[in-house]
Design a protein around this motif. Structure first.
Motif, PDB file in Angstrom:
ATOM      1  N   LEU A 323       7.082   4.209  -4.489  1.00  0.00           N
ATOM      2  CA  LEU A 323       5.836   3.437  -4.532  1.00  0.00           C
ATOM      3  C   LEU A 323       5.101   3.349  -3.191  1.00  0.00           C
ATOM      4  O   LEU A 323       4.000   2.809  -3.137  1.00  0.00           O
ATOM      5  CB  LEU A 323       6.118   2.023  -5.042  1.00  0.00           C
ATOM      6  CG  LEU A 323       6.383   1.921  -6.545  1.00  0.00           C
ATOM      7  CD1 LEU A 323       7.007   0.580  -6.901  1.00  0.00           C
ATOM      8  CD2 LEU A 323       5.083   2.126  -7.327  1.00  0.00           C
ATOM      9  N   LYS A 324       5.677   3.892  -2.139  1.00  0.00           N
ATOM     10  CA  LYS A 324       5.012   3.832  -0.845  1.00  0.00           C
ATOM     11  C   LYS A 324       3.766   4.705  -0.859  1.00  0.00           C
ATOM     12  O   LYS A 324       3.793   5.859  -1.264  1.00  0.00           O
ATOM     13  CB  LYS A 324       5.951   4.297   0.260  1.00  0.00           C
ATOM     14  CG  LYS A 324       5.367   4.152   1.665  1.00  0.00           C
ATOM     15  CD  LYS A 324       6.382   4.564   2.730  1.00  0.00           C
ATOM     16  CE  LYS A 324       5.813   4.381   4.125  1.00  0.00           C
ATOM     17  NZ  LYS A 324       6.788   4.773   5.177  1.00  0.00           N
ATOM     18  N   GLY A 325       2.638   4.138  -0.410  1.00  0.00           N
ATOM     19  CA  GLY A 325       1.397   4.902  -0.349  1.00  0.00           C
ATOM     20  C   GLY A 325       1.486   6.022   0.665  1.00  0.00           C
ATOM     21  O   GLY A 325       2.351   6.017   1.553  1.00  0.00           O
ATOM     22  N   HIS A 326       0.600   6.998   0.540  1.00  0.00           N
ATOM     23  CA  HIS A 326       0.595   8.106   1.487  1.00  0.00           C
ATOM     24  C   HIS A 326       0.354   7.576   2.895  1.00  0.00           C
ATOM     25  O   HIS A 326      -0.415   6.622   3.105  1.00  0.00           O
ATOM     26  CB  HIS A 326      -0.504   9.111   1.102  1.00  0.00           C
ATOM     27  CG  HIS A 326      -0.419  10.399   1.844  1.00  0.00           C
ATOM     28  ND1 HIS A 326      -1.055  10.608   3.054  1.00  0.00           N
ATOM     29  CD2 HIS A 326       0.228  11.559   1.549  1.00  0.00           C
ATOM     30  CE1 HIS A 326      -0.811  11.834   3.473  1.00  0.00           C
ATOM     31  NE2 HIS A 326      -0.035  12.434   2.583  1.00  0.00           N
ATOM     32  N   ARG A 327       0.995   8.200   3.873  1.00  0.00           N
ATOM     33  CA  ARG A 327       0.923   7.724   5.249  1.00  0.00           C
ATOM     34  C   ARG A 327      -0.512   7.646   5.778  1.00  0.00           C
ATOM     35  O   ARG A 327      -0.803   6.859   6.680  1.00  0.00           O
ATOM     36  CB  ARG A 327       1.759   8.612   6.168  1.00  0.00           C
ATOM     37  CG  ARG A 327       1.324  10.074   6.192  1.00  0.00           C
ATOM     38  CD  ARG A 327       2.275  10.948   7.008  1.00  0.00           C
ATOM     39  NE  ARG A 327       1.879  12.344   6.997  1.00  0.00           N
ATOM     40  CZ  ARG A 327       2.185  13.194   6.027  1.00  0.00           C
ATOM     41  NH1 ARG A 327       2.894  12.776   4.990  1.00  0.00           N
ATOM     42  NH2 ARG A 327       1.789  14.457   6.078  1.00  0.00           N
ATOM     43  N   SER A 328      -1.425   8.438   5.223  1.00  0.00           N
ATOM     44  CA  SER A 328      -2.802   8.458   5.710  1.00  0.00           C
ATOM     45  C   SER A 328      -3.628   7.268   5.228  1.00  0.00           C
ATOM     46  O   SER A 328      -4.670   6.963   5.804  1.00  0.00           O
ATOM     47  CB  SER A 328      -3.494   9.760   5.287  1.00  0.00           C
ATOM     48  OG  SER A 328      -3.607   9.827   3.878  1.00  0.00           O
ATOM     49  N   VAL A 329      -3.170   6.601   4.166  1.00  0.00           N
ATOM     50  CA  VAL A 329      -3.942   5.479   3.622  1.00  0.00           C
ATOM     51  C   VAL A 329      -3.141   4.186   3.540  1.00  0.00           C
ATOM     52  O   VAL A 329      -3.721   3.103   3.445  1.00  0.00           O
ATOM     53  CB  VAL A 329      -4.519   5.823   2.234  1.00  0.00           C
ATOM     54  CG1 VAL A 329      -5.508   6.971   2.328  1.00  0.00           C
ATOM     55  CG2 VAL A 329      -3.416   6.141   1.231  1.00  0.00           C
ATOM     56  N   GLY A 330      -1.809   4.282   3.556  1.00  0.00           N
ATOM     57  CA  GLY A 330      -0.986   3.088   3.494  1.00  0.00           C
ATOM     58  C   GLY A 330      -0.976   2.449   2.111  1.00  0.00           C
ATOM     59  O   GLY A 330      -1.340   3.067   1.107  1.00  0.00           O
ATOM     60  N   GLY A 331      -0.562   1.194   2.073  1.00  0.00           N
ATOM     61  CA  GLY A 331      -0.496   0.480   0.811  1.00  0.00           C
ATOM     62  C   GLY A 331       0.555   1.060  -0.128  1.00  0.00           C
ATOM     63  O   GLY A 331       1.549   1.648   0.298  1.00  0.00           O
ATOM     64  N   MET A 332       0.299   0.903  -1.418  1.00  0.00           N
ATOM     65  CA  MET A 332       1.214   1.371  -2.449  1.00  0.00           C
ATOM     66  C   MET A 332       0.509   2.345  -3.381  1.00  0.00           C
ATOM     67  O   MET A 332      -0.719   2.336  -3.494  1.00  0.00           O
ATOM     68  CB  MET A 332       1.763   0.192  -3.261  1.00  0.00           C
ATOM     69  CG  MET A 332       2.933  -0.532  -2.637  1.00  0.00           C
ATOM     70  SD  MET A 332       2.539  -1.385  -1.087  1.00  0.00           S
ATOM     71  CE  MET A 332       1.399  -2.648  -1.634  1.00  0.00           C
ATOM     72  N   ARG A 333       1.322   3.164  -4.047  1.00  0.00           N
ATOM     73  CA  ARG A 333       0.773   4.115  -5.017  1.00  0.00           C
ATOM     74  C   ARG A 333       1.797   4.301  -6.131  1.00  0.00           C
ATOM     75  O   ARG A 333       2.930   4.698  -5.887  1.00  0.00           O
ATOM     76  CB  ARG A 333       0.475   5.453  -4.343  1.00  0.00           C
ATOM     77  CG  ARG A 333       0.102   6.560  -5.316  1.00  0.00           C
ATOM     78  CD  ARG A 333      -0.253   7.855  -4.605  1.00  0.00           C
ATOM     79  NE  ARG A 333       0.780   8.293  -3.678  1.00  0.00           N
ATOM     80  CZ  ARG A 333       0.732   9.429  -2.979  1.00  0.00           C
ATOM     81  NH1 ARG A 333      -0.321  10.222  -3.098  1.00  0.00           N
ATOM     82  NH2 ARG A 333       1.713   9.767  -2.154  1.00  0.00           N
ATOM     83  N   ALA A 334       1.370   4.027  -7.339  1.00  0.00           N
ATOM     84  CA  ALA A 334       2.216   4.241  -8.507  1.00  0.00           C
ATOM     85  C   ALA A 334       1.716   5.488  -9.230  1.00  0.00           C
ATOM     86  O   ALA A 334       0.615   5.496  -9.784  1.00  0.00           O
ATOM     87  CB  ALA A 334       2.161   3.039  -9.439  1.00  0.00           C
TER      88      ALA A 334
END
Length: 360
Positions: A323-334
């Motif tokens: 669930l970790k967002g891509h390093r370039s944008v941060g946040g979370m990603r599902a």
């Protein structure tokens, strides 16, 4: 060991039924006495696997007869070069619609081979929407128009193919192919890495209209030349046999699920569940314009970024990694591709609710 709900953006989760079939076939495929990984790609056994996979992919996408289906290596990143080498003549130009990180990479690569025009791109590279079609600056003399239907990193998606007139439309479908029906005939070229919705990493699918084949530059390596690959039935060199085989099983699984109409209903429902919760809970936010939100990659943030790490660690412990967002944008990603069940999305929502209770 129990299976987790894998929200990774890719390589991504695969259908359990497919993994079970792979397990059963691993040492002995259909009484052949060997694994698919050991077969010669010239052997009749593997040729049958390849032919079935192409036939099933054509059926799923309703690929017209005047299109070739190629199975290659190199990923979508390889196609960033293959496309201009095959479609853009020396001294030529192409238009690029840039809506995220992968579009940026595609236009940068194309600029090595000719003039890569930016036909549309959000101001200041704030990739949270698709520029209005009326704002696009298209060149009717361009060799092609390239777009990225789904930007995996930012979670921005086209929900319809853009109308670009008579110029061939080229799409990088890596993270959206097979998630819903696609009008192949609207495109000159569709390409996609398999590792999101179609199979394991290592295989690249290319669907190219016949009239766009045979125009590669003289300097194009043979293995990059669509015509040479098509004439060799995608076996100009040893193909990614195992990834091709597994993808073929996924194609059959998709057909058994009811095809792409059924997958579209399921994928839209999963995405809507998650977006509805995010929009209802002020603790979370999604930065993408609602009309352009991805069904495949749902990005979200929290007001306090210091909570990102405990959120991700807690989710992983709860059986929801990736669930970790891509390093370039941060946040979370599902990432909720075809093989992610609805119960997985609901489990994530339940976890998000509990996290708010503990930290809100």
């Amino acid at each position: 060991m129990s299976r987790v709900f894998n929200f990774s953006a890719g390589p991504a989760t695969l259908p359990e039924a497919v993994l079970e079939q792979v397990r059963d076939d691993l040492l002995d495929w259909r009484g052949n006495g060997m694994s698919v990984m050991e077969m010669s790609h010239r052997d009749k056994a593997f040729m049958s696997i390849a032919e079935e996979a192409e036939a099933d992919l054509r059926k799923l996408l309703n690929v017209p007869d005047n299109y070739k289906v190629l199975f290659l290596q190199g990923g979508a990143t390889g196609q960033f070069a293959f496309v201009p080498l095959n479609l853009m003549p020396e001294g030529g130009s192409a238009d690029y619609v840039v809506t995220g990180s992968w579009g940026k990479k595609a236009i940068k690569e194309a600029a090595k081979y000719g003039t890569a025009n930016t036909a549309a791109r959000p101001a200041d590279d704030v990739f949270n929407h698709i520029p209005a079609r009326s704002e696009w600056k298209l060149d009717p003399k361009a060799s092609y128009v390239h777009y990225t239907p789904n930007e995996t990193i930012e979670g921005v998606e086209f929900h319809q193919a853009p109308n670009v007139g008579e110029v061939p439309l080229v799409g990088d479908f890596s993270s959206t192919i097979l998630s819903r029906p696609v009008n192949v005939a609207q495109h000159g070229v569709i390409y996609a890495g398999a590792q999101k919705n179609a199979g394991p990493a290592g295989l690249t699918m290319v669907i190219v209209r016949d009239d766009l084949i045979g125009n590669a530059r003289a300097s194009t390596p043979s293995i990059f030349d669509y015509k040479a690959v098509a004439e060799a039935d995608s076996m100009l060199n040893t193909p990614p046999c195992f990834a091709w085989y597994v993808s073929g099983l996924v194609f059959k699984w998709l057909l058994d699920q009811g095809g792409l109409d059924a997958m579209a209903e399921r994928n839209h429902r999963k995405a809507q569940m998650l977006y509805d919760y995010i929009d209802s809970e002020p603790f979370y936010a999604n930065p993408v314009a609602p009309a352009d939100r991805s069904w495949m990659n749902v990005t979200f943030t929290m007001a306090n970024a210091e909570l990102d790490k405990p959120f991700i660690e807690g989710a992983t412990k709860a059986g929801m990694p990736g669930l970790k967002g891509h390093r370039s944008v941060g946040g979370m990603r599902a990432s909720i591709y075809n093989a992610m069940p609805e119960v997985g999305v609901q489990s994530l929502i339940d976890y998000m609710k509990e996290f708010v209770r503990q930290h809100g």
